[in-house]
Write a protein that holds these residues in place. Structure first.
Motif, mmCIF file in Angstrom:
data_model
loop_
_atom_site.group_PDB
_atom_site.id
_atom_site.type_symbol
_atom_site.label_atom_id
_atom_site.label_comp_id
_atom_site.label_asym_id
_atom_site.label_seq_id
_atom_site.Cartn_x
_atom_site.Cartn_y
_atom_site.Cartn_z
ATOM 1 N N VAL A 67 18.346 59.024 20.448
ATOM 2 C CA VAL A 67 18.601 59.119 21.886
ATOM 3 C C VAL A 67 17.936 60.421 22.360
ATOM 4 O O VAL A 67 18.006 61.447 21.662
ATOM 5 C CB VAL A 67 20.136 59.125 22.126
ATOM 6 C CG1 VAL A 67 20.475 59.375 23.572
ATOM 7 C CG2 VAL A 67 20.735 57.804 21.629
ATOM 8 N N GLN A 100 17.033 70.100 19.664
ATOM 9 C CA GLN A 100 18.512 70.093 19.693
ATOM 10 C C GLN A 100 19.068 71.297 18.933
ATOM 11 O O GLN A 100 20.025 71.946 19.372
ATOM 12 C CB GLN A 100 19.070 68.812 19.057
ATOM 13 C CG GLN A 100 18.889 67.550 19.886
ATOM 14 C CD GLN A 100 19.490 66.316 19.218
ATOM 15 O OE1 GLN A 100 20.331 66.395 18.327
ATOM 16 N NE2 GLN A 100 19.048 65.140 19.654
ATOM 17 N N GLY A 128 26.277 64.578 12.676
ATOM 18 C CA GLY A 128 25.157 63.824 13.257
ATOM 19 C C GLY A 128 24.429 64.552 14.376
ATOM 20 O O GLY A 128 23.542 63.994 15.011
ATOM 21 N N PHE A 129 24.791 65.773 14.619
ATOM 22 C CA PHE A 129 24.152 66.586 15.664
ATOM 23 C C PHE A 129 24.111 68.038 15.163
ATOM 24 O O PHE A 129 25.107 68.500 14.608
ATOM 25 C CB PHE A 129 24.965 66.504 16.958
ATOM 26 C CG PHE A 129 24.527 67.520 17.990
ATOM 27 C CD1 PHE A 129 23.476 67.237 18.831
ATOM 28 C CD2 PHE A 129 25.157 68.758 18.085
ATOM 29 C CE1 PHE A 129 23.053 68.182 19.761
ATOM 30 C CE2 PHE A 129 24.736 69.699 19.006
ATOM 31 C CZ PHE A 129 23.689 69.407 19.845
ATOM 32 N N ARG A 185 28.366 55.398 20.415
ATOM 33 C CA ARG A 185 28.807 53.985 20.351
ATOM 34 C C ARG A 185 29.932 53.732 21.362
ATOM 35 O O ARG A 185 29.970 52.688 22.014
ATOM 36 C CB ARG A 185 29.256 53.616 18.924
ATOM 37 C CG ARG A 185 28.086 53.268 17.993
ATOM 38 C CD ARG A 185 28.545 52.823 16.615
ATOM 39 N NE ARG A 185 29.087 53.926 15.842
ATOM 40 C CZ ARG A 185 28.340 54.778 15.130
ATOM 41 N NH1 ARG A 185 27.027 54.645 15.098
ATOM 42 N NH2 ARG A 185 28.898 55.765 14.466
ATOM 43 N N ARG A 188 28.046 47.163 11.522
ATOM 44 C CA ARG A 188 27.280 47.965 12.487
ATOM 45 C C ARG A 188 25.928 47.332 12.753
ATOM 46 O O ARG A 188 25.196 47.009 11.818
ATOM 47 C CB ARG A 188 27.111 49.387 11.943
ATOM 48 C CG ARG A 188 27.863 50.415 12.773
ATOM 49 C CD ARG A 188 27.739 51.768 12.180
ATOM 50 N NE ARG A 188 26.430 52.367 12.442
ATOM 51 C CZ ARG A 188 26.159 53.631 12.219
ATOM 52 N NH1 ARG A 188 27.106 54.423 11.745
ATOM 53 N NH2 ARG A 188 24.966 54.120 12.467
HETATM 54 P P1 AMP Z 1 25.016 57.840 13.176
HETATM 55 O O1 AMP Z 1 26.348 57.198 13.459
HETATM 56 O O2 AMP Z 1 25.106 59.299 12.948
HETATM 57 O O3 AMP Z 1 24.277 57.113 12.080
HETATM 58 O O4 AMP Z 1 24.133 57.650 14.511
HETATM 59 C C1 AMP Z 1 23.850 56.352 14.997
HETATM 60 C C2 AMP Z 1 22.720 56.413 15.998
HETATM 61 O O5 AMP Z 1 23.099 57.213 17.135
HETATM 62 C C3 AMP Z 1 21.424 57.041 15.512
HETATM 63 O O6 AMP Z 1 20.607 56.125 14.804
HETATM 64 C C4 AMP Z 1 20.776 57.467 16.833
HETATM 65 O O7 AMP Z 1 20.247 56.345 17.514
HETATM 66 C C5 AMP Z 1 21.974 57.944 17.632
HETATM 67 N N1 AMP Z 1 22.249 59.383 17.447
HETATM 68 C C6 AMP Z 1 23.331 59.937 16.834
HETATM 69 N N2 AMP Z 1 23.267 61.281 16.875
HETATM 70 C C7 AMP Z 1 22.134 61.581 17.548
HETATM 71 C C8 AMP Z 1 21.499 62.799 17.914
HETATM 72 N N3 AMP Z 1 22.041 63.999 17.589
HETATM 73 N N4 AMP Z 1 20.327 62.734 18.588
HETATM 74 C C9 AMP Z 1 19.786 61.540 18.925
HETATM 75 N N5 AMP Z 1 20.322 60.363 18.612
HETATM 76 C C10 AMP Z 1 21.490 60.365 17.920
#
Ligand code: AMP
Length: 216
Positions: A60, A94, A87-88, A37, A135
């Motif tokens: 992504v 990955q 989130g990763f 973001r 959001r």
């Molecule tokens: P989050 O804040 O974790 O809900 O992530 C928000 C958005 O960011 C997700 O819906 C994806 O579009 C993108 N995103 C976050 N982490 C990843 C990741 N590890 N791989 C791909 N896209 C991601």
């Protein structure tokens, strides 16, 4: 030092539980969503490319994720020796590449925290958050799409990490305090928590805070 991955569907509480965990351990909180973001808000070419995916609730592409996140993880490890990856990874490619990267840099994860909740509860939490945080991807259609993407792309990682013996599975369908106490116990059982909290709580006004691209 904790080196953990938060592996959860949207709305299960990975951000919430990452925050106290980083405060108590001094590990760096790396939220992939926050990093993406921030990049999108910057309005760079890369940011526009990222936003095209995040706005729809699509993942992504892996290549972009590595290009953006790898420097943050290396910087975090350099500063603190630990991390909470919020989130990763989110896809098998990955996860496999992160495992290789971790092994090369002696930064292998020591736990993966899988937070669960019934789907209707996840949807209702995300709609509540939409009211609070505004959001763009917290609309009903995009929430449902993100949950489907989780099931297809991310859920297979659960078995992968279970097989590696590092999965901690917790239901979050109860109070936040109960989840926190349970998670703390499970991390302590594995010897992953420091004997004393690393930094003070908010009384001292200090938090580890997320690492975003500007910190690199
Ligand atoms: P989050 O804040 O974790 O809900 O992530 C928000 C958005 O960011 C997700 O819906 C994806 O579009 C993108 N995103 C976050 N982490 C990843 C990741 N590890 N791989 C791909 N896209 C991601």
């Amino acid at each position: 030092m904790v080196r953990v991955i938060m592996l959860s569907p949207p709305g299960a509480g990975k951000g919430t539980h990452s925050r106290w965990l980083t405060r108590q351990t001094g590990a760096a909180h790396i939220s992939s969503g926050d990093v993406l973001r921030a990049e999108a808000e910057r309005g760079s070419d890369l940011g526009r490319e990222v936003a095209a995916y995040t706005e729809r609730g699509d993942l992504v592409p892996d290549e972009l994720i590595f290009r953006i996140l790898a420097p943050a993880v290396v910087a975090a490890a350099h500063h603190t020796g630990g991390y909470v990856l919020d989130g990763f990874p989110r896809t098998m490619p990955q996860a496999l590449r992160a495992a290789q990267f971790g092994a090369d840099l002696a930064l292998t994860s020591n736990a993966v925290i899988y937070l669960t909740a019934p789907e209707d509860e996840l949807v209702s939490r995300l709609l509540d958050r939409a009211g609070r945080d505004g959001r763009a991807d917290d609309t009903l259609d995009i929430i449902r799409h993100r949950l489907a993407v989780f099931t297809k792309e991310t859920a297979p990682l659960v078995d992968y990490y279970r097989g590696r013996g590092i999965l901690i599975e917790l239901s979050t369908d109860r109070s936040e305090a109960e989840v926190q106490a349970d998670l703390l116990d499970r991390l302590q059982d594995r010897g992953l928590m420091p004997p004393e909290p690393w930094v003070a709580t908010s009384d001292h006004g200090e938090t580890a805070g997320p690492i975003i691209a500007d910190d690199l």
